[in-house]
Every structure is written in C-alpha cells, then in structure tokens.
Design a protein around this motif. Structure first.
Motif, mmCIF file in Angstrom:
data_model
loop_
_atom_site.group_PDB
_atom_site.id
_atom_site.type_symbol
_atom_site.label_atom_id
_atom_site.label_comp_id
_atom_site.label_asym_id
_atom_site.label_seq_id
_atom_site.Cartn_x
_atom_site.Cartn_y
_atom_site.Cartn_z
ATOM 1 N N ARG A 27 -50.084 -46.194 -17.731
ATOM 2 C CA ARG A 27 -49.995 -47.316 -18.271
ATOM 3 C C ARG A 27 -50.949 -48.611 -17.419
ATOM 4 O O ARG A 27 -51.202 -49.718 -17.974
ATOM 5 C CB ARG A 27 -48.724 -47.865 -18.490
ATOM 6 N N LEU A 28 -51.145 -48.204 -16.209
ATOM 7 C CA LEU A 28 -51.892 -48.914 -15.264
ATOM 8 C C LEU A 28 -53.199 -49.100 -15.219
ATOM 9 O O LEU A 28 -53.962 -49.727 -14.532
ATOM 10 C CB LEU A 28 -51.028 -48.772 -13.840
ATOM 11 N N ARG A 29 -53.726 -48.017 -15.946
ATOM 12 C CA ARG A 29 -55.234 -47.782 -16.039
ATOM 13 C C ARG A 29 -55.898 -49.301 -16.640
ATOM 14 O O ARG A 29 -55.456 -49.539 -17.205
ATOM 15 C CB ARG A 29 -55.582 -46.688 -16.928
ATOM 16 N N GLY A 30 -57.062 -49.716 -15.808
ATOM 17 C CA GLY A 30 -57.708 -50.712 -16.131
ATOM 18 C C GLY A 30 -57.200 -51.796 -15.664
ATOM 19 O O GLY A 30 -57.886 -52.924 -15.681
ATOM 20 N N LYS A 31 -56.085 -52.032 -14.803
ATOM 21 C CA LYS A 31 -55.581 -53.032 -14.139
ATOM 22 C C LYS A 31 -56.223 -52.957 -12.584
ATOM 23 O O LYS A 31 -56.511 -52.098 -12.112
ATOM 24 C CB LYS A 31 -54.068 -53.280 -13.933
ATOM 25 N N THR A 32 -56.437 -54.272 -12.207
ATOM 26 C CA THR A 32 -56.466 -54.306 -10.736
ATOM 27 C C THR A 32 -55.172 -54.153 -9.866
ATOM 28 O O THR A 32 -54.255 -54.804 -9.946
ATOM 29 C CB THR A 32 -57.125 -55.688 -10.525
ATOM 30 N N ILE A 33 -55.389 -53.074 -8.941
ATOM 31 C CA ILE A 33 -54.138 -52.663 -8.236
ATOM 32 C C ILE A 33 -54.217 -53.002 -6.748
ATOM 33 O O ILE A 33 -55.373 -52.483 -6.315
ATOM 34 C CB ILE A 33 -53.759 -51.292 -8.442
ATOM 35 N N TYR A 34 -53.221 -53.420 -6.150
ATOM 36 C CA TYR A 34 -53.507 -53.666 -4.753
ATOM 37 C C TYR A 34 -52.014 -53.458 -4.185
ATOM 38 O O TYR A 34 -50.828 -53.722 -4.748
ATOM 39 C CB TYR A 34 -53.446 -55.140 -4.442
ATOM 40 N N LEU A 35 -51.939 -52.584 -2.855
ATOM 41 C CA LEU A 35 -50.877 -52.177 -2.442
ATOM 42 C C LEU A 35 -51.359 -52.180 -0.900
ATOM 43 O O LEU A 35 -52.350 -52.023 -0.378
ATOM 44 C CB LEU A 35 -50.390 -50.814 -2.477
ATOM 45 N N SER A 36 -49.983 -52.716 -0.097
ATOM 46 C CA SER A 36 -50.296 -52.760 1.245
ATOM 47 C C SER A 36 -49.004 -52.111 2.074
ATOM 48 O O SER A 36 -47.913 -52.233 1.460
ATOM 49 C CB SER A 36 -50.409 -54.184 1.969
ATOM 50 N N THR A 37 -49.185 -51.763 3.305
ATOM 51 C CA THR A 37 -48.046 -51.104 3.879
ATOM 52 C C THR A 37 -48.314 -51.162 5.553
ATOM 53 O O THR A 37 -49.909 -50.682 5.949
ATOM 54 C CB THR A 37 -47.651 -49.702 3.484
ATOM 55 N N GLY A 38 -47.401 -51.103 6.207
ATOM 56 C CA GLY A 38 -47.763 -50.633 7.768
ATOM 57 C C GLY A 38 -47.054 -49.417 7.821
ATOM 58 O O GLY A 38 -46.736 -48.424 6.772
ATOM 59 N N THR A 39 -46.992 -48.962 9.239
ATOM 60 C CA THR A 39 -46.666 -47.699 9.401
ATOM 61 C C THR A 39 -45.263 -47.740 9.980
ATOM 62 O O THR A 39 -44.421 -46.666 10.453
ATOM 63 C CB THR A 39 -47.506 -47.019 10.512
ATOM 64 N N GLY A 40 -44.730 -48.856 10.639
ATOM 65 C CA GLY A 40 -43.161 -49.011 11.043
ATOM 66 C C GLY A 40 -43.466 -49.082 12.630
ATOM 67 O O GLY A 40 -42.592 -49.344 13.448
ATOM 68 N N ILE A 41 -44.796 -48.875 13.080
ATOM 69 C CA ILE A 41 -44.871 -49.233 14.468
ATOM 70 C C ILE A 41 -44.975 -50.329 14.662
ATOM 71 O O ILE A 41 -45.856 -51.146 14.125
ATOM 72 C CB ILE A 41 -46.237 -48.211 14.879
ATOM 73 N N PRO A 42 -44.358 -50.941 15.978
ATOM 74 C CA PRO A 42 -44.422 -52.331 16.060
ATOM 75 C C PRO A 42 -46.043 -52.776 16.188
ATOM 76 O O PRO A 42 -46.809 -52.095 16.818
ATOM 77 C CB PRO A 42 -43.799 -52.561 17.594
ATOM 78 N N GLY A 43 -46.122 -53.965 15.710
ATOM 79 C CA GLY A 43 -47.563 -54.627 15.948
ATOM 80 C C GLY A 43 -47.562 -56.069 16.374
ATOM 81 O O GLY A 43 -46.577 -56.522 17.117
ATOM 82 N N LYS A 44 -48.579 -56.726 16.007
ATOM 83 C CA LYS A 44 -48.613 -58.273 16.433
ATOM 84 C C LYS A 44 -47.767 -59.277 16.291
ATOM 85 O O LYS A 44 -47.622 -60.271 16.783
ATOM 86 C CB LYS A 44 -50.217 -58.611 16.054
ATOM 87 N N HIS A 45 -46.784 -58.978 15.218
ATOM 88 C CA HIS A 45 -45.900 -59.974 14.921
ATOM 89 C C HIS A 45 -44.569 -59.635 15.548
ATOM 90 O O HIS A 45 -43.631 -60.287 15.121
ATOM 91 C CB HIS A 45 -45.638 -60.003 13.263
ATOM 92 N N GLU A 46 -44.238 -58.577 16.221
ATOM 93 C CA GLU A 46 -42.841 -58.240 16.502
ATOM 94 C C GLU A 46 -42.242 -59.120 17.250
ATOM 95 O O GLU A 46 -40.995 -59.384 17.318
ATOM 96 C CB GLU A 46 -42.653 -56.855 17.029
ATOM 97 N N LEU A 47 -42.696 -60.182 17.960
ATOM 98 C CA LEU A 47 -42.240 -61.066 18.974
ATOM 99 C C LEU A 47 -41.707 -62.377 18.288
ATOM 100 O O LEU A 47 -41.053 -63.274 18.894
ATOM 101 C CB LEU A 47 -43.122 -61.499 20.129
#
Length: 315
Positions: free
Chosen positions: A225-245
């Motif tokens: 039912r999602l066919r034809g829609k613009t689909i966006y997903l984002s995820t990190g890995t859980g490894i600490p990055g630039k925003h952890e402080l």
C-alpha cells in the motif's frame, strides 16, 4: 517480554474493558491562538476522543494554498507544545517554506492509533480517527491546505506515520520515519513494554500480539500500500556520535538508553528496507555510521529529509 507483560496484566486483573463507540459527530473547531505570524495553536473538540485536542501549526505568514506535513511526536510528547518545537529548530526551519506543518500535542504512548478499549491510565485514544478524518478538513479550511498531505514522525511517531500511510494510502503522498521501526511485528515486544512502562495496558490497544489487529497495523505486511509514495527513513547505529555531549532535557534517559534503542531501530530499518526492495518499492534510507536515539539527530534528519519530502509535496 510480551508473555511476561500479559502475565502481569492477568495477575493484576486489568484486562481490557469495553469502550463506548465513538459518535459520528464531526469534530468542532473551538478556537485558534496565534502565537506568532507563522505559528498557531489550534484547539479542536474531537468527537472521537470526547475531549479538546491541541494541535500546533507552523504555516506561512501570507496566504495562498499549500500542502500539509503532519509531523508526529515520540513516546513522551511535550506538555503544551509539540516536542518538535521544544527540542529542535523546526519552527525557524519551516519559517520560509510554503507548507503547513501540523503538530499534534499529546498522545503519550498512544502510537497515534485507535485503541480497542478505553484505558484507565490514558482514557480514550482514537488518534487514527482524529488524524485522518477529523483534523484534515479543519487544517485545509483554516490554513489554506490544498489537499496534498505527507506524514512523518520520530520513534513512536514514525512507526505511527507508516501505519497511517499504509492504512490510508489515499490521504498521504509521502511518509517519513526518523529513528522509527515500521515493522510492527518486529517491534511488538518494545511496543508492549513502552506502553506498560508509561502506566497503560497495551492489551487495550490492539489486543494481544498475534491478533488480527496487530497484523492490520503492520506496515511490513501492508507494504504494498506504500507503493507510489515518497518514502524516507533515517537511523543511526547506536554508536555515540557528534551530538552525545549535548544535553536535551526533553528526553534525558536517552543519555543512557539512546544507544541500545537506536541499535534495535537500525536492525528494524535494515529489515524493512529489504522488504521494500524485495517488492520493488523505492525508498530513501539514510543510514548514519553513528548516532543515538536523541533529538539532535532528529533535527539533523528532519533537515536532510526535507528536499525529498518537500519535492514530493510540491512545497
């Protein structure tokens, strides 16, 4: 974990109780408070939920028709405003864009769905009816909506966004999830735990996992039912990055649990992406090599998603 949760509810004697059916009366606009030339708080008397719901709307300062982007909150929404406006730069970011950004306020641990039963902790949750039937006509009438809609959200809200897009494909042109798991079956233990952890009875939502209603709310099963829609997903890995402080008081527990949560979300997003590829359904999936389940990353991915979503909506 699901079995343990069900045993707890059985021993406590808090099984679901029948809810009265929602009335067919249309929702009623109570009033609008203009917070700035580009931000309004809308108060709507929801017939489905039997109470007044606040919805914040970011909108252009001038007139003219424009699309609407419904942007859902996470498990613990802000009080008095959406956490998107409290924890990110969403308001200035959308200030020069021709789009209504529709931000429901409230709905803790609701998954923005219609619960089968009223809940002793949360009361009547009929968010799907509110978001898909009651709210859009009011937004279009009061904020010059042109009938073109997208929907997105973070974490719980992203899961809900994909559920609503799959269940109401005629309503949304684009769907986005920021650190969201759109596979309800895979996320079932976490969903059950998250509702119970906030004091609700998850059996009041769709009944026990494995029941037909869980399948009817699973974007992985409804992916066609999602066919034809613009689909966006984002995820990190859980490894600490630039925003952890950075400390985000809106969700302080993410300093401890944000890494493990995002690791689980990442596995789900990978699996869901494979599901879409297997069906030949295109999607933009942003995998970051680092990043935890926290607001600074969701602000980043909100920005990153907009060229794709804005183009799909014609904003």
């Amino acid at each position: 974990m699901v079995a343990v949760a069900m045993l707890v509810f059985a021993l406590a004697g808090v099984w679901p109780t029948a809810a009265e059916p929602a009335t067919a009366t249309a929702a009623r606009l109570v009033h609008i408070e203009e917070r700035s030339p580009t931000r309004s708080a809308v108060f709507i008397d929801s017939a489905a939920m039997g109470r007044i719901i606040q919805v914040d709307v970011l909108h252009p300062a001038d007139g003219g028709a424009r699309p609407s982007y419904y942007l859902l909150d996470g498990l613990d929404p802000g009080a008095g405003q959406s956490t998107w406006t409290n924890a990110t730069d969403a308001e200035p970011f959308f200030g020069d864009k021709r789009v209504n950004v529709v931000l429901p306020v409230g709905g803790q641990a609701s998954y923005y769905t219609d619960w089968q039963q009223d809940d002793p902790r949360f009361g009547r949750y009929q968010w799907e009816t509110f978001l898909t039937a009651e709210l859009p006509p009011i937004i279009d009438a009061e904020f010059n909506g042109n009938g073109v809609n997208g929907i997105g959200g973070l974490s719980m809200g992203g899961n809900a966004a994909f559920i609503l897009a799959a269940r109401h494909p005629e309503l949304y042109r684009a769907v986005a999830g920021y650190s969201a798991c759109p596979d309800t079956g895979m996320a079932a233990p976490a969903i059950m735990f998250s509702v119970a952890n906030r004091g609700g009875n998850p059996l009041n939502m769709w009944g026990p996992p494995g029941s037909p209603e869980w399948g009817a709310h699973d974007p992985a099963l409804l992916a066609e039912r999602l066919r034809g829609k613009t689909i966006y997903l984002s995820t990190g890995t859980g490894i600490p990055g630039k925003h952890e402080l950075e400390i985000k008081p809106q969700l302080p527990e993410n300093l401890v649990f944000g890494g493990p949560i995002e690791t689980g979300v990442n596995a789900c997003v990978v699996s869901f992406g494979e599901r879409l590829r297997g069906l030949g359904i295109p999607a933009q999936i942003d995998h970051s090599l680092t990043g935890t389940h926290s607001w600074s990353y969701w602000q980043d991915t909100l920005h990153a998603s907009w060229p794709t979503l804005g183009a799909a909506l014609g904003a």
